[in-house]
Write a protein that holds these residues in place. Structure first.
Motif, PDB file in Angstrom:
ATOM      1  N   ILE A   1       0.834  -1.197   0.000  1.00  0.00           N
ATOM      2  CA  ILE A   1       0.000   0.000   0.000  1.00  0.00           C
ATOM      3  C   ILE A   1       0.869   1.248   0.000  1.00  0.00           C
ATOM      4  CG2 ILE A   1      -1.613   1.332   1.424  1.00  0.00           C
ATOM      5  CD1 ILE A   1      -2.930  -1.316   2.182  1.00  0.00           C
ATOM      6  N   LEU A   2       1.967   1.210   0.740  1.00  0.00           N
ATOM      7  CA  LEU A   2       2.868   2.364   0.749  1.00  0.00           C
ATOM      8  C   LEU A   2       3.451   2.599  -0.636  1.00  0.00           C
ATOM      9  CD1 LEU A   2       4.760   2.063   4.142  1.00  0.00           C
ATOM     10  CD2 LEU A   2       2.653   3.264   3.560  1.00  0.00           C
TER      11      LEU A   2
ATOM     12  N   GLN B   1       0.364   9.514   4.433  1.00  0.00           N
ATOM     13  CA  GLN B   1      -0.444   8.495   3.766  1.00  0.00           C
ATOM     14  C   GLN B   1      -1.250   7.729   4.800  1.00  0.00           C
ATOM     15  OE1 GLN B   1       1.676   5.828   1.222  1.00  0.00           O
ATOM     16  NE2 GLN B   1      -0.186   4.807   0.520  1.00  0.00           N
TER      17      GLN B   1
ATOM     18  N   PHE C   1       3.265   2.262  12.211  1.00  0.00           N
ATOM     19  CA  PHE C   1       2.378   3.345  11.806  1.00  0.00           C
ATOM     20  C   PHE C   1       1.882   4.103  13.034  1.00  0.00           C
ATOM     21  CE2 PHE C   1       2.104  -0.023   8.648  1.00  0.00           C
ATOM     22  CZ  PHE C   1       2.344   0.672   7.485  1.00  0.00           C
TER      23      PHE C   1
ATOM     24  N   HIS D   1       5.551  10.033   4.741  1.00  0.00           N
ATOM     25  CA  HIS D   1       6.599   9.763   3.765  1.00  0.00           C
ATOM     26  C   HIS D   1       7.768  10.722   3.975  1.00  0.00           C
ATOM     27  CE1 HIS D   1       4.718   7.061   0.599  1.00  0.00           C
ATOM     28  NE2 HIS D   1       3.866   7.094   1.592  1.00  0.00           N
ATOM     29  N   SER D   2       8.882  10.351   3.371  1.00  0.00           N
ATOM     30  CA  SER D   2      10.092  11.165   3.529  1.00  0.00           C
ATOM     31  C   SER D   2       9.894  12.569   2.962  1.00  0.00           C
ATOM     32  CB  SER D   2      11.266  10.476   2.828  1.00  0.00           C
ATOM     33  OG  SER D   2      10.925  10.181   1.485  1.00  0.00           O
TER      34      SER D   2
ATOM     35  N   SER E   1      -4.459   8.526  -2.018  1.00  0.00           N
ATOM     36  CA  SER E   1      -3.240   9.011  -2.680  1.00  0.00           C
ATOM     37  C   SER E   1      -3.555   9.898  -3.879  1.00  0.00           C
ATOM     38  CB  SER E   1      -2.337   7.850  -3.105  1.00  0.00           C
ATOM     39  OG  SER E   1      -1.748   7.261  -1.977  1.00  0.00           O
TER      40      SER E   1
ATOM     41  N   LEU F   1       2.137   1.683  -3.575  1.00  0.00           N
ATOM     42  CA  LEU F   1       1.072   2.169  -4.461  1.00  0.00           C
ATOM     43  C   LEU F   1       0.706   3.610  -4.141  1.00  0.00           C
ATOM     44  CD1 LEU F   1      -1.430  -0.814  -4.738  1.00  0.00           C
ATOM     45  CD2 LEU F   1      -0.151   0.259  -6.572  1.00  0.00           C
ATOM     46  N   GLY F   2       0.982   4.032  -2.921  1.00  0.00           N
ATOM     47  CA  GLY F   2       0.597   5.358  -2.491  1.00  0.00           C
ATOM     48  C   GLY F   2       1.472   6.470  -3.046  1.00  0.00           C
TER      49      GLY F   2
ATOM     50  N   VAL G   1      -3.099   4.457   5.700  1.00  0.00           N
ATOM     51  CA  VAL G   1      -3.038   3.067   5.274  1.00  0.00           C
ATOM     52  C   VAL G   1      -4.380   2.377   5.475  1.00  0.00           C
ATOM     53  CG1 VAL G   1      -1.900   0.849   5.718  1.00  0.00           C
ATOM     54  CG2 VAL G   1      -0.586   2.958   5.751  1.00  0.00           C
TER      55      VAL G   1
ATOM     56  N   THR H   1       1.065   7.015   8.027  1.00  0.00           N
ATOM     57  CA  THR H   1       2.514   7.146   8.094  1.00  0.00           C
ATOM     58  C   THR H   1       2.920   8.409   7.359  1.00  0.00           C
ATOM     59  OG1 THR H   1       4.613   6.035   7.722  1.00  0.00           O
ATOM     60  CG2 THR H   1       2.980   5.845   5.989  1.00  0.00           C
TER      61      THR H   1
ATOM     62  N   ARG I   1       4.685  14.021   2.839  1.00  0.00           N
ATOM     63  CA  ARG I   1       3.303  13.676   2.556  1.00  0.00           C
ATOM     64  C   ARG I   1       2.819  12.605   3.522  1.00  0.00           C
ATOM     65  NH1 ARG I   1       0.222  10.915  -0.983  1.00  0.00           N
ATOM     66  NH2 ARG I   1       1.926   9.621  -1.697  1.00  0.00           N
TER      67      ARG I   1
END
Lengths: 228, 228
Positions: free
Chosen positions: A146-147, B77, B98, B71-72, B191, A149-150, B79, B69, B75
């Motif tokens: 999922i990460l 996301q 998470f 992202h670097s 997303s 695809l995100g 889950v 979570t 952003r």
DNA sequence: CGTAGTCTTGAGTATCCTCAACGAGGGTGG
DNA sequence: CCACCCTCGTTGAGGATACTCAAGACTACG
């Protein structure tokens, strides 16, 4: 051709039982091997199909399989690649919801009759714990999917895909990656078009992040460049 | 405000034990309620955080939570959304990967100390089976998520999202859907950008597929139009 | 050696992201 | 009670990205 590889996610080893030694899931479950049946499959051969009764669990011994489904518009989507040592076929439904086929010729899969494994788990709590651990690993894989695809951009997706494959396929930090699946499989895994996959790989190659030994053997020159 | 709702996935009821009656997962696991601790959370309050020790499992009693979570690139996301009756917090890792926060004020969550539940499962195979069943339901949810994310167009994603929410939130086939989360949450779940979510909802409204009672109460006028 | 499938590259178009502005609603403080 | 602020939601404009269609090169296999 491919060696049997167990426990690719060593970071996910069961550390939650403080008293017990950290053992591999496959080791934890060696006792269920007595009820397993091993099958050898040709390229594209089906392990199970959608709507098949959900009466077995499986483990890839060697080779690779893909779990997929067909959307209503005809597009195929690959939900997961199954790699050596990974268990699959878990479902809360009476029937399976996906198709699973061998990606490469000679893929070997171990099949576990579910009722017999359940019976073993009933008689031995350790087996039950092992099964739970295995399903937790499956959850971890899906969340990682999922990460990936995100990600917003195709380049990020392809990079994250390569990083995932390195992570899952090579226990040693071998920078050479063998992509057993086709570009079409990758596209259906990342939900982008084949052309986009091809272009993204070209960009990564031109950037010097990767290089091609041949179309399916990739050298990772700059692993950190894949993460974003 | 929100009634406690158990077992929203009745289609996923354990049908694999042919001899046993089909019972709800929550019912199967009523014996673990004795070790649960109930918490009440404010809007945005954290249930557990990334890197927190993985020593509890959880169930939403009422309200809603989001597993997310960062992202670097900054952003966020999402889950998974966790809804009443759903268990979460399973991980093969020693730590959680998470963050989980309450989406609405007054969300109530049941917390189960993992070691005590494991001990119960060791002593009673039926509890072990129930735990496996619950983790299989979690796997099913995640795979459904992957299918949603796999859609090519934003309109399909938003439609599939609404269909999923209808499926998960209303046991009766009530055509009115309450979206407890913000448009930003939906965007980070699918997303796509917030603007795209907003535009997609507008398109669905103009098409007559849905209508707004208010910004967070939606009437599904044409359920089949959401699927594609 | 021929054929079918796979992979890459190009051109044109549609979608989505970013930036921006504006309105609605809720909470706070004067 | 009203003004103000802040967040959330919607809509528009412009540009970047990815999809579709198309063509050609390469590979595997019979």
């Amino acid at each position: 051709m491919l060696a049997t590889k167990h426990e690719p996610q060593d970071a996910f080893a069961p550390g939650w039982q403080d008293g017990a030694p950290r053992r591999q899931a496959s080791e934890l479950l060696s006792s269920i091997e007595s009820v397993s049946v091993v099958r050898r499959l040709g390229r594209g051969e089906q392990i199970y199909g959608r709507d098949d009764p959900n009466d077995h669990w499986y483990r890839i011994v060697s080779g690779m399989a893909r779990k997929s489904t067909l959307h209503s518009n005809g597009r195929r989507q690959i939900v997961d690649f199954l790699m050596p040592g990974e268990y699959f076929g878990f479902s809360a439904c009476r029937e399976h919801l996906f198709d699973v086929e061998a990606v490469v010729d000679g893929t070997i899969v171990a099949c576990y009759p579910r009722r017999r494994v359940e019976a073993l788990a009933d008689s031995d709590p350790e087996i039950g714990r092992g099964l739970r651990q295995i399903s937790f690993q499956s959850i971890g894989r899906l969340q990682a999917r999922i990460l990936i695809l995100g990600h917003t951009w195709a380049l990020e997706k392809v990079g994250a895909f390569l990083a995932e494959m390195v992570e899952r396929s090579s226990a040693d930090s071998n920078p050479t990656l063998v992509l057993l699946m086709s570009r079409y499989d990758i596209a259906d895994y990342l939900s982008v078009s084949v052309e986009t996959v091809s272009r993204a790989l070209t960009v990564l190659r031109r950037r010097g992040s990767i290089s091609f030994v041949n179309k399916h053997h990739i050298k990772i020159l700059n692993p950190s460049a894949l993460q974003c």
